[in-house]
Design a protein around this motif. Structure first.
Motif: not given
Length: 838
Positions: A350-364, A382-387
């Motif tokens: 959330k702090s870094t624009p356009a960054v996502s961590t790898a999705e964990v394989s969690n099939s149902a 966006n780089s916005s994090t809440s207080s």
């Protein structure tokens, strides 16, 4: 040999007569036993049994019992004699050495008559071959028995009585295969495993009686009434059963199996042990060894399908054992670390624009995932994090380092501590947000490696603003003391305890060293007196005392002539006291703020007074109780306040820490379930319930997950079902309605498997009976129970002449077991009465 004409009313029979020499021999034998023929007819009916036959041969033949034969007895039929105790010396015998269709029997009941020899007529077209009789020495034939052509086999106890076991349907007809679903019971689970017939899988079949050899291939009545052995002469003997097993024996069985599912059962059922139970120490040792193996397996192979259920099972134990608690501490620490890593990754994303961590394989459909992986982190633009997110990261990282003792690294906070400080400054500008500003300052002051000092200063300045200003001090109205008598007068006033007057009137005269000494002494005594008053329990409840304490401290702080050390010490004590009074007065409107002020006041003291401690404890306790009714944000704030201040009572602080963690885990559980990670969701929801059982915040989530898993499990094999049941059964705080379903099904399947695999027939019958009582496995258990109970009944009959107590135990097991057929129960009960056992 001559033939006689048969009566027209009888069926065609063949008869022979013996020679004169033979008749003399038979006559002599008959005289020696003549007195036996006067016995009552029902004294002891002759029974023909072949207990050495395998019951499976009856099952395999047709699935139905053959029609039964009765003795064709007339009123003038000779009465059979009692059997002697030595079964090897029979009083009759059958011979089939004359003709294949006739069995000849000689009647010597009336030796004085020239009686012909009668024959048992057998119709070869309708009758099956008679069971082969063991070849052994037999005594002379003593009675004549006529066998009706219409019958097939001999089951005699009495010609006029119906066999009590008639009409019993044996296994093999109308049964349900394991895994099938009958129309009347759609709930029956599907299990691909076929019930195994004993003898086909290495399971021992019923042994034949060594004292009664015969042909094992000849089918016999499945419920013969065996001959009675020698019985006890006085009263009934009570026999003890080997089922149900002791908890120790049950756990030992599972630990001996040593597979993961069995080890889980050892931990699950062993967790029910109580300190007062027999073999408590041995059971604990077995639980510990099983738990260690399960934990090692989960660490070494986290994808083995049992990881979550094993770790959660260990974590759910409520045993006061140091080894178990050490294992639990490791698991909980690792879970918190996993949670923290997940939160940091989400925060970074959330702090870094356009960054996502790898999705964990969690099939149902996946049954397990590695315990160290994290949930999917969504992509953000966006780089916005809440207080709140800034505060959570600082809190989570700080708590982890605090709990584990590991060094705090700047990188761990990801700049969240700096963002939190800026947020607190903004909150401080709005009076309504003072409580949250003080909360954030405290968090940074306690945990941040970079901004702690600045946060502490900001906090202290804001706290000071919360204390109302002192009223102007008004000195006392005293008579003026002449200079020449000032020393004498001030000394007398000091000695009489008028310390305030000495300070106020002598303070301007301290240029006189003697007077300065008197004033110093008075100042010291006044400070001690005031400190003592402030330490008393009523210092914060008595308005009169409160006014006096403030006035005396104010004199020490403001009056001239008081030594600087006393003035400074009094100033600090006065501020602390006023701050505590402010906390007391604030509690009515803002309990959270009151706790902050009270804890700040207590921190000022080197040793907190009894009065201050009492007030702080009361405020903390009140906040902890009130927080349950707050909104979620306000509730979390309360727990943060109580868990980040060292002066808070440790019990309240630990409770607040657990509750804050529980709320955080609950959020994570919901997030994981949204990503179809049922195992992870259950793990965090369960730990959330353990930490905060009163809240029930996860009930809806657990209902949803459990129903989904139970629906999927119902169509799978028993082994796969048990994975689901073990996972759910170990979830702390599982809603009661779901918990009852899970426990019932788990126990039903465990008992079915135990009964199927058990080599001991008594235990097999018992566990199948227990499984039969549960609707989930009732029909499946009935199939094997019918087979096993038949086998046990047969063994009981064979043991009657060898060990009547053991036979009685077998019968009693059958009588006491649910699901055993009424016919077997009745026959077993009759046998117990005959053996005089209960």
């Amino acid at each position: 040999m001559s033939k006689e004409k048969e009566p027209s009313s009888s069926k065609k029979k063949m008869k022979i007569v013996v020679s004169g020499a033979t008749a003399v021999m038979i006559f002599s034998a008959g005289l020696s036993l003549y007195h036996h023929w006067d016995q009552p007819a029902a004294s002891n009916p002759i029974r023909l049994t072949h207990s050495n036959n395998d019951i499976s041969s009856v099952i395999a033949s047709s699935g139905k019992r053959k029609s039964q034969i009765r003795l064709n007895t007339d009123s003038d039929q000779p009465t059979p004699i009692e059997q002697p105790k030595d079964r090897k010396k029979q009083n009759f015998s059958l011979k089939n050495n004359i003709d294949n269709n006739v069995v000849y029997i000689v009647d010597l009941s009336e030796p004085d008559k020239n009686q012909t020899v009668m024959g048992l007529v057998v119709d070869p077209a309708k009758n099956a071959p008679l069971p082969e009789i063991p070849k052994k020495e037999v005594p002379p034939i003593l009675s004549t028995i006529i066998l009706d052509q219409e019958d097939d086999i001999i089951v005699p106890p009495n010609a006029d009585d119906e066999n009590e076991n008639s009409g019993l349907e044996l296994p093999g007809e109308g049964t349900i295969e394991e895994g099938s679903t009958g129309e009347d019971n759609p709930e029956i689970p599907t299990n691909p495993e076929e019930p195994e017939i004993p003898g086909e899988t290495g399971e021992p079949t019923t042994p034949s009686n060594p004292s009664n050899p015969g042909n094992p291939n000849v089918p016999t009545d499945p419920f013969p009434i065996p001959s009675e052995p020698e019985k006890p002469t006085s009263g009934y003997k009570t026999v003890a059963l080997i089922v149900p097993e002791s908890l120790y024996t049950q756990i030992k069985y599972y630990t001996a199996a040593d597979d993961t599912a069995s080890l889980q059962n050892a931990v699950y059922y062993g967790g029910q042990v109580k300190k007062q139970d027999e073999d408590y120490a041995k059971i604990i040792d077995l639980i510990v060894s099983s738990a260690v193996k399960l934990k090692d397996q989960a660490v070494q192979d986290p994808s083995n399908g049992y990881t979550y259920s094993s770790l959660q099972l260990i974590n759910s134990l409520q045993l006061e054992d140091q080894k178990i608690q050490a294992l639990q501490a490791e698991i909980r620490k690792e879970l918190y670390k996993q949670f923290l890593n997940n939160e940091i990754q989400l925060y970074v994303a959330k702090s870094t624009p356009a960054v996502s961590t790898a999705e964990v394989s969690n099939s149902a459909d996946s049954s397990e995932v590695a315990s160290g992986v994290t949930a999917e982190s969504p992509e953000v633009a966006n780089s916005s994090t809440s207080s709140q997110e800034d505060k959570d990261i600082v809190y989570y990282v700080g708590k982890y380092n605090e709990i584990t003792g590991e060094k705090i690294e700047k990188s761990d906070f990801k700049e969240a501590d700096k963002k939190l400080l800026e947020s607190a400054k903004k909150e401080a500008e709005v009076d309504e947000n003072t409580t949250e500003a003080l909360n954030k300052y405290q968090m940074d002051a306690r945990y941040s490696p970079e901004v702690a000092e600045e946060a502490k200063q900001q906090k202290e300045e804001l706290v000071k603003k919360q204390v109302k200003p002192l009223e102007e001090r008004k000195p006392g109205d005293y008579e003026e003391i002449p200079t020449e008598t000032a020393l004498e007068t001030l000394t007398k006033l000091k000695d009489s305890g008028q310390y305030v007057q000495v300070i106020e009137q002598g303070g301007s005269l301290v240029s006189n060293l003697d007077i300065a000494t008197v004033v110093n002494d008075a100042s010291n005594l006044l400070m001690q007196q005031t400190n003592s008053m402030e330490d008393e329990l009523d210092a914060y409840t008595s308005a009169t005392k409160q006014k006096k304490i403030v006035a005396q401290y104010q004199t020490l702080v403001e009056a001239p002539g008081v030594p600087a050390e006393y003035a400074k010490a009094s100033e600090d004590r006065l501020y602390q006291y006023r701050l505590m009074i402010e906390a007391r007065d604030t509690a009515t409107d803002d309990l959270a703020k009151a706790v902050i002020l009270a804890s700040e006041a207590a921190t000022k003291e080197k040793a907190i007074s009894e009065g201050a401690r009492s007030l702080l404890n009361k405020l903390s306790s009140d906040l902890l109780a009130a927080a349950v009714g707050y909104s979620l944000d306000k509730e979390e704030q309360a727990y943060e306040i109580l868990s980040t201040r060292s002066v808070i009572n440790s019990v309240y602080a630990q409770t607040a820490t657990s509750r804050k963690q529980a709320i955080s885990y609950s959020k994570t559980a919901n997030d994981m379930w949204q990503k179809q990670n049922a195992n992870g969701a259950l793990q965090y929801a369960g730990e959330s319930n353990r930490l905060y059982p009163e809240r029930h915040m996860n009930d809806d989530l657990l209902h949803e997950i459990s129903n989904s898993l139970l629906e999927k499990a119902s169509g799978r094999s028993f082994q796969e079902q048990l994975k689901t049941y073990n996972l759910l059964a170990s979830v702390p705080g599982l809603p009661n309605d779901i918990n009852q379903v899970v426990i019932t099904r788990k126990e039903a399947v465990d008992q079915y498997i135990r009964g199927k695999d058990e080599q001991n027939l008594e235990k097999a019958v018992y566990y199948l009976g227990e499984s039969w009582e549960k609707e989930w496995t009732k029909d499946l258990a009935a199939v094997l129970l019918d087979t096993k109970s038949n086998q046990l009944f047969t063994e009981a009959n064979e043991m009657r002449g060898v060990d009547f107590a053991l036979a009685g135990r077998y019968y009693k097991t059958l009588v006491n077991t649910s699901g055993v057929s009424d016919e077997i129960k009745q026959a077993s009960k009759q046998a117990m009465d005959e053996l005089k056992v209960n």
